[in-house]
Write an enzyme that holds these catalytic residues in place. Structure first.
Site, PDB file in Angstrom:
ATOM      1  N   GLU A 227       0.735  -1.081   0.064  1.00 42.65           N
ATOM      2  CA  GLU A 227       0.099  -0.029   0.113  1.00 42.65           C
ATOM      3  C   GLU A 227       0.731   1.145  -0.174  1.00 42.65           C
ATOM      4  OE1 GLU A 227      -1.876  -0.133   3.707  1.00 42.65           O
ATOM      5  OE2 GLU A 227      -3.038  -2.184   3.514  1.00 42.65           O
TER       6      GLU A 227
ATOM      7  N   LYS B 287       2.353   4.654   1.341  1.00 46.05           N
ATOM      8  CA  LYS B 287       2.338   5.054   2.687  1.00 46.05           C
ATOM      9  C   LYS B 287       1.964   6.589   2.426  1.00 46.05           C
ATOM     10  CE  LYS B 287       5.035   5.315   6.943  1.00 46.05           C
ATOM     11  NZ  LYS B 287       5.083   6.700   7.170  1.00 46.05           N
TER      12      LYS B 287
ATOM     13  N   ASP C 159       0.975  10.409   3.248  1.00 46.34           N
ATOM     14  CA  ASP C 159       1.892  11.415   4.054  1.00 46.34           C
ATOM     15  C   ASP C 159       0.590  12.429   4.678  1.00 46.34           C
ATOM     16  OD1 ASP C 159       3.843  12.600   5.496  1.00 46.34           O
ATOM     17  OD2 ASP C 159       4.443  13.692   3.785  1.00 46.34           O
TER      18      ASP C 159
ATOM     19  N   TYR D  50      -7.074   1.951   5.748  1.00 48.56           N
ATOM     20  CA  TYR D  50      -6.057   0.731   5.463  1.00 48.56           C
ATOM     21  C   TYR D  50      -5.706  -0.056   6.693  1.00 48.56           C
ATOM     22  CZ  TYR D  50      -3.079   4.440   7.578  1.00 48.56           C
ATOM     23  OH  TYR D  50      -2.397   5.199   8.476  1.00 48.56           O
TER      24      TYR D  50
ATOM     25  N   LYS E 250      10.627   3.873   2.906  1.00 43.39           N
ATOM     26  CA  LYS E 250      10.401   5.262   2.656  1.00 43.39           C
ATOM     27  C   LYS E 250      11.298   5.581   1.394  1.00 43.39           C
ATOM     28  CE  LYS E 250       8.840   7.320   6.599  1.00 43.39           C
ATOM     29  NZ  LYS E 250       9.810   8.264   7.544  1.00 43.39           N
TER      30      LYS E 250
ATOM     31  N   CYS F 130      17.520  46.226   5.740  1.00 39.77           N
ATOM     32  CA  CYS F 130      16.273  45.594   5.294  1.00 39.77           C
ATOM     33  C   CYS F 130      16.020  45.957   3.961  1.00 39.77           C
ATOM     34  CB  CYS F 130      15.230  46.189   6.131  1.00 39.77           C
ATOM     35  SG  CYS F 130      13.585  45.606   5.686  1.00 39.77           S
TER      36      CYS F 130
ATOM     37  N   CYS G 238      12.801  48.239   3.537  1.00 35.03           N
ATOM     38  CA  CYS G 238      12.594  49.783   4.169  1.00 35.03           C
ATOM     39  C   CYS G 238      14.106  50.434   4.468  1.00 35.03           C
ATOM     40  CB  CYS G 238      11.739  49.812   5.443  1.00 35.03           C
ATOM     41  SG  CYS G 238      12.590  49.063   6.965  1.00 35.03           S
TER      42      CYS G 238
ATOM     43  N   CYS H 139      14.924  42.896  10.734  1.00 40.42           N
ATOM     44  CA  CYS H 139      14.634  44.639  10.594  1.00 40.42           C
ATOM     45  C   CYS H 139      14.273  45.013  11.570  1.00 40.42           C
ATOM     46  CB  CYS H 139      13.668  44.471   9.413  1.00 40.42           C
ATOM     47  SG  CYS H 139      13.043  46.356   9.008  1.00 40.42           S
TER      48      CYS H 139
ATOM     49  N   CYS I 199       8.675  49.660   8.209  1.00 42.06           N
ATOM     50  CA  CYS I 199       8.660  48.516   7.134  1.00 42.06           C
ATOM     51  C   CYS I 199       7.553  48.165   6.655  1.00 42.06           C
ATOM     52  CB  CYS I 199       9.638  47.568   7.917  1.00 42.06           C
ATOM     53  SG  CYS I 199       9.792  46.415   6.668  1.00 42.06           S
TER      54      CYS I 199
HETATM   55  S1  IVH Z   1      -0.526   0.867   8.976  1.00 43.46           S
HETATM   56  C1  IVH Z   1       0.158  -1.325  12.704  1.00 43.46           C
HETATM   57  N1  IVH Z   1      -0.617   1.539   6.490  1.00 43.46           N
HETATM   58  O1  IVH Z   1       2.256   5.658   8.741  1.00 43.46           O
HETATM   59  C2  IVH Z   1       0.458  -0.746  11.588  1.00 43.46           C
HETATM   60  N2  IVH Z   1       0.318   3.145   7.980  1.00 43.46           N
HETATM   61  O2  IVH Z   1       4.573   4.890  10.549  1.00 43.46           O
HETATM   62  C3  IVH Z   1      -0.145   0.733  11.371  1.00 43.46           C
HETATM   63  N3  IVH Z   1       0.519   5.345   7.090  1.00 43.46           N
HETATM   64  O3  IVH Z   1       0.848   6.182  11.775  1.00 43.46           O
HETATM   65  C4  IVH Z   1       0.005   1.636  10.356  1.00 43.46           C
HETATM   66  N4  IVH Z   1      -0.102   5.098   5.050  1.00 43.46           N
HETATM   67  O4  IVH Z   1      -0.224   7.350   9.912  1.00 43.46           O
HETATM   68  C5  IVH Z   1      -0.298   1.827   7.708  1.00 43.46           C
HETATM   69  N5  IVH Z   1      -1.025   2.275   4.151  1.00 43.46           N
HETATM   70  C6  IVH Z   1      -0.582   2.499   5.355  1.00 43.46           C
HETATM   71  C7  IVH Z   1      -0.236   4.027   5.928  1.00 43.46           C
HETATM   72  C8  IVH Z   1       0.207   4.003   7.191  1.00 43.46           C
HETATM   73  C9  IVH Z   1       0.295   6.037   6.032  1.00 43.46           C
HETATM   74  C10 IVH Z   1       1.082   6.311   8.270  1.00 43.46           C
HETATM   75  C11 IVH Z   1       0.354   6.235   9.537  1.00 43.46           C
HETATM   76  C12 IVH Z   1       1.141   5.482  10.718  1.00 43.46           C
HETATM   77  C13 IVH Z   1       2.419   5.877  10.286  1.00 43.46           C
HETATM   78  C14 IVH Z   1       3.295   4.564  10.528  1.00 43.46           C
END
Ligand code: IVH
Length: 699
Positions: free
Chosen positions: A123, A125, A127, A235, A323, A417, A420, A441, A447
């Site tokens: 999946e 990750k 942000d 997820y 990552k 600055c 000004c 400044c 300013c």
């Molecule tokens: S699973 C027990 N799946 O990453 C496992 N986390 O570093 C729980 N996150 O706090 C997390 N996408 O905010 C999982 N597909 C994904 C995710 C995900 C983003 C974030 C989440 C978590 C952090 C963990």
């Protein structure tokens, strides 16, 4: 007792208004300025008072009352939610070798042969921020932030504003209890639109979609959350009565059927080699996605195996995150521009030859501050390595020295600055004795980059406090170029006569409002010295230090003269300033800088043509309360807190925030709580507001 006497409806309405406004102000101080000025206990006591008032007079309850906007809060802010199943974090893999090792660890733990395939679910990750959504009999009943993983905050009302979050699960066969977990995020396009609108309103601009999502979600005012476009991918899960499947994939399919969004890149991979391919695919597509992802998560697909694998400290043994490395590119530094922020900080911005970094064309990067430029020895014309990580603002990582052209000059950070022309200084940090990394400044009032903020301060409650001229009006008049400096406030009436765009024709104004405004301004043509000094917005000069200066110099002329002499008199005034009890080097430096800046002096001279600054009156040491320590508590009705404090201090009393054996008097307003009890137990003399006033006005 006051509590037992029923209030008239009008009195109750007034009391309600007063309490609500005060609590709103406190919310602002706490959440927006991160600078609370009352204790949590005091806040809770006032909130309780407001709730009781609303219970007795239900007609007074308004949608924006602090009792309504705080949601399920028991104390200041959001209520707490204990996670029955903790919200964990993930272990990281840095390369493919780490992923293969993870695969081997999993197999070893489960006792599977090395050559057997173990399926992983991959999946993206996302942000954003994780949230846990609790459904009881299919109905969304509570939503919480992750918090520290064990305990989060109750943000149910905020989460309800997100379209992707079903309020009621669809279909039948819904478990009695099911906590769905996932990520709240903001699309990149929505983030850009939000920032454009924020910039137009001169409001806070967010650094990246994640910060924007966080700032939008944790809002006490749900209306703000609702106005921001937030989204959600499901997820994971927390407490569940039963699991509707045997694999990660089956559960996510069920999530979809219930009405959730599941990320379309999520898929089953037969083994780790396939999982690595999935990673490469997601990484290749990353730039075309309308949301930020910072890696790929791999989870053992079989739930019985997830169960057996369990957890090590704070992360599951059955999952790992890979990552993305920060994306880098090489380009040329064309120029370094200096921007001036609203607080006067000079920030260098690198202008680059446009270059593609992971799908995004980058032409600016931050250089943070002067020290950073020195440390990396960045020079205009250099070939530089830039990097774009999760954050949207790219950075300069290093200079390729072998490519530096001959004659490239060391970058000279401006000492004035660029907006000004005032001096820009690096203050000394009073604790470390080192220069602050930020150059600022000193022309706050003159300013343009800082003008609006400074004007707002100038007219704020503890400064000039002009009725009918608040932050909104100042902004309006600034944009119309009617008020550019504090002096313009006092020339508003005169200049309005010559201006074709008359104030009375502006929306929200009329003849009456305008004449009231001009009268209110005239009322403030004489002002106490300490208020005047505070209004100038000199760095480090809050109300307390302004009073100290007023007390020591007595007149504005004396203060200005001291620093006029400073030009020739080699630091005598500065030393005198440092000798004042309570004034340290940082404050003294700031005062000196301010008064020796010619533009500030000019402004002061102009201002003094418009206003009379009243000489500071030495405290009346004859007074009965001189030298005594006083504490004010409860809600004062005959005077504001600030007023009571100022008045007591002018009589030579010391005002303290807490009761101790050293306290001489406790002045208790309505609904005084713990402080009153404490004073009584310590035998401290307690007075009502009226008794206090009688005592200090006695001949
Ligand atoms: S699973 C027990 N799946 O990453 C496992 N986390 O570093 C729980 N996150 O706090 C997390 N996408 O905010 C999982 N597909 C994904 C995710 C995900 C983003 C974030 C989440 C978590 C952090 C963990």
């Amino acid at each position: 007792m006051a509590e037992n006497t029923p209030l008239s409806l009008q009195d109750a309405a007034e009391e309600h208004e007063r309490l609500s406004e005060y609590l709103k102000e406190q919310n602002r101080a706490y959440y927006q300025e991160d600078d609370p000025n009352i204790s949590d206990a005091e806040y809770d006591a006032l909130m309780l008072q407001l709730k009781e008032l609303e219970a007795a007079y239900p007609d007074l309850v308004k949608a924006d009352s602090p009792t309504q906007t705080v949601g399920a809060a028991t104390s200041r802010g959001f209520g707490k939610v204990l996670h029955a199943v903790p919200m964990l974090s993930l272990d990281n893999a840095f390369d493919n070798a780490d992923l293969r090792e993870f695969e081997i660890r999993v197999k070893r733990f489960l006792g599977r042969p090395v050559d057997e395939n173990v399926a992983f679910f991959s999946e993206p990750k996302i942000d954003g921020l994780s949230a846990s959504l609790r459904y009881e009999k299919g109905v969304f009943v509570r939503g919480a932030t992750r918090g520290d993983g064990r305990e989060g905050e109750d943000i149910t009302e905020n989460l309800k504003t997100i379209e992707d979050i079903p309020k009621q699960l669809q279909g039948d066969s819904i478990p009695d209890v099911f906590e769905v977990r996932g990520e709240v995020y903001m699309a990149i396009s929505d983030f850009q639109e939000l920032n454009e609108n924020q910039a137009k309103k001169d409001a806070k601009v967010f650094a990246n979609p994640r910060n924007a999502a966080a700032g939008s979600l944790r809002q006490l005012d749900v209306k703000v959350t609702k106005s921001r476009k937030l989204k959600f991918f499901a997820y994971a899960w927390g407490e569940v009565a039963e699991l509707p499947g045997q694999t990660q994939k089956e559960i996510l399919d069920q999530f979809k059927a219930w009405g959730f969004q599941v990320n379309p890149y999520s898929k089953v991979c037969l083994n780790m080699e396939e999982a690595i391919e999935a990673y490469n695919q997601i990484e290749a597509d990353r730039a075309s996605l309308d949301y930020d992802i910072d890696g790929v998560v791999f989870k053992v697909n079989r739930l019985d195996w997830q169960d057996r694998l369990g957890f090590v400290s704070r992360s599951p043994r059955w999952a790992i995150a890979h990552k993305f490395p920060a994306e880098k590119a090489i380009t040329k530094l064309l120029a370094i521009d200096i921007q001036v922020g609203r607080t006067g900080a000079l920030t260098p911005v690198a202008r680059l030859e446009p270059v593609n970094v992971g799908g995004v064309v980058v032409s600016n990067a931050t250089l943070h501050n002067e020290e950073e430029i020195e440390r990396k020895d960045v020079r205009i014309g250099d070939t530089v390595v830039i990097q774009r990580a999760g954050d949207v603002i790219p950075q300069i990582v290093e200079v390729q020295l072998d490519k530096r052209e001959e004659g490239a000059e060391v970058f000279e950070f401006p000492k004035t600055c660029p907006v000004c022309g005032s001096h820009a200084v690096r203050e000394k940090n009073p604790t470390t004795g080192k220069d602050d990394v930020v150059r600022r400044c000193t022309g706050g009032l003159v300013c343009k980059a800082q003008a609006v903020e400074r004007l707002k301060h100038f007219i704020s409650r503890n400064a000039f406090d002009i009725d009918g001229l608040g932050a909104k009006q100042v902004e309006l008049f600034y944009n119309l170029e009617k008020i550019k400096t504090p002096v313009d406030i006092f020339r508003l009436e005169e200049n309005d006569k010559k201006d074709l765009r008359k104030i009375k024709n502006l929306e929200g104004f009329g003849d009456k409002a305008v004449s009231n405004l001009f009268n209110a301004i005239d009322d403030r043509r004489s002002v106490d010295l300490d208020r005047f000094i505070f209004a100038l917005g000199i760095r480090h000069i809050g109300q307390g230090n302004a009073r100290l200066l007023a007390k020591n110099y007595l007149t504005i002329d004396a203060l200005m003269k001291a620093f006029d002499a400073e030009q020739t008199d080699q630091g005598v005034a500065y030393t005198e300033l440092l000798n004042i009890d309570g004034i340290g080097e940082a404050v003294a430096d700031a005062v000196k800088e301010f008064f020796s800046e010619p533009q500030n002096r000019e402004l002061l001279f102009d201002l003094m043509k418009e206003v009379t600054v009243i000489e500071f009156e030495a405290p009346d040491l004859e007074s009965e309360v001189a030298g005594k320590t006083v504490v004010f508590t409860g809600s004062l009705e005959l005077m504001t807190r600030a007023e009571a404090k100022a008045q007591a201090e002018s009589l030579g009393a010391k005002v303290s925030g807490s009761v101790s054996a050293k306290t001489d008097y406790l002045v208790a307003g309505a609904k005084a709580g713990s402080k009153l009890k404490k004073a009584e137990s310590l035998g401290v003399q307690t007075l009502t507001e009226q008794e206090w006033l009688d005592m200090i006005t006695k001949d």
